[in-house]
Design an enzyme around this catalytic site. Sequence first.
Site: not given
Length: 395
Positions: A324-325, A327-329
């Site tokens: 998830m981290g 995925w944010h960038g």
Amino acid sequence: MTPYSSFLFFILLGILLLPTIILGLNGKRFQAYNMFISIIILALIFSHDLHGVIALCLFTIWQVLLISGYLAYRQKANSGFVFCGAVIASILPLFLSKIWPFLSHPQPHHPPHNLISFLGISYLTFKGVQLIMEARDGLLKEQLPLHRLLYFILFFPTISSGPIDRYRRFVKDEQKAWTKEEYADLLYTGIHKIFIGFLYKFIIGYAINTYFIMNLPAITHNKILGNLLYMYGYSMYLFFDFAGYTMFAVGVSYIMGIKSPENFNKPFISKNIKDFWNRWHMSLSFWFRDYVFMRFVFWMTKKKWIKNRMAVSNIGYFLLFMLMGVWHGLAPQYIIYGLYHAVLMTCYNFFEKWNKKYKWLPSNRWTTILAIVITFHFVCFGFYIFSGKPFHHHH
């Protein structure tokens, strides 16, 4: 033109949705018209961004070929390698768009034009991966009609920032013939949500940012207090801005006869961190839960590599939140944010087990309030990391 960011966008949207509303209130089908306006609105959104249009078209063709190809393959065979290959191929454009800035050596003042990325790529990737996984699980049997698949992938209200819908749920709404009364309900709910969105994003969120966050240097000169106030302010701003945005997306979906899933459910009254992830950015955390965490736990249990269930679920949390981290960038704040939440979830896991055994924390009104306050502060600190402020050095 960024979706939902200007009144012009809402005016154009209102004009284009009028026929949908008239058809709906007369109990007529409006999906063909909706598909037609989706193309117009996508053209508006990408009107100043030719690179974006090309990237979006290539990305969509890529995903459609992958999904159709994998579905055709899945009717004959079911190899794990082919499945993994299809998932990796589906994520590849997103992965490339994330590492692109690191690959091209930019001059400091001219960021390289990211040829692969376009508005919404991160959210559209979820749709592709999800379809491949559902085909793998045998939930999608026959080929998907092209117009329906495209409408699902390119559904414009949720294109730029979600909520993330599921294909079978979406199609059920899309195929449904709404009666006049049902549509009137949908329309009312949709308009109501859009107005709450205005309140959240353009009034509350805007006020917090303009009058509080921007004025912090004038409010206090104390560094610690300044950072603390920034943490609270940013957390509130993030919620109102993003929840307002989601209200627009869901509201417009409802007017178009699609009940997009909710994204927020009073996240700041969460009693613990697990509860928080069931209330914050729900469509994202549920997606990760169903397609990453559950699969991982199931796979580990099947392979019997790690016997301890607690260990499996904790490794699962690290996998989920690290993904998830990233995925944010790939900036440090996102990766640390992911790690931070993985650690919180793991600690909470141990605490929950320990508390069940020793009944250390009684369950009453006061402990509930205490739990909410503690959770709130842990969550806000997470957003403080997420904002990237701790990583900016002031000269």
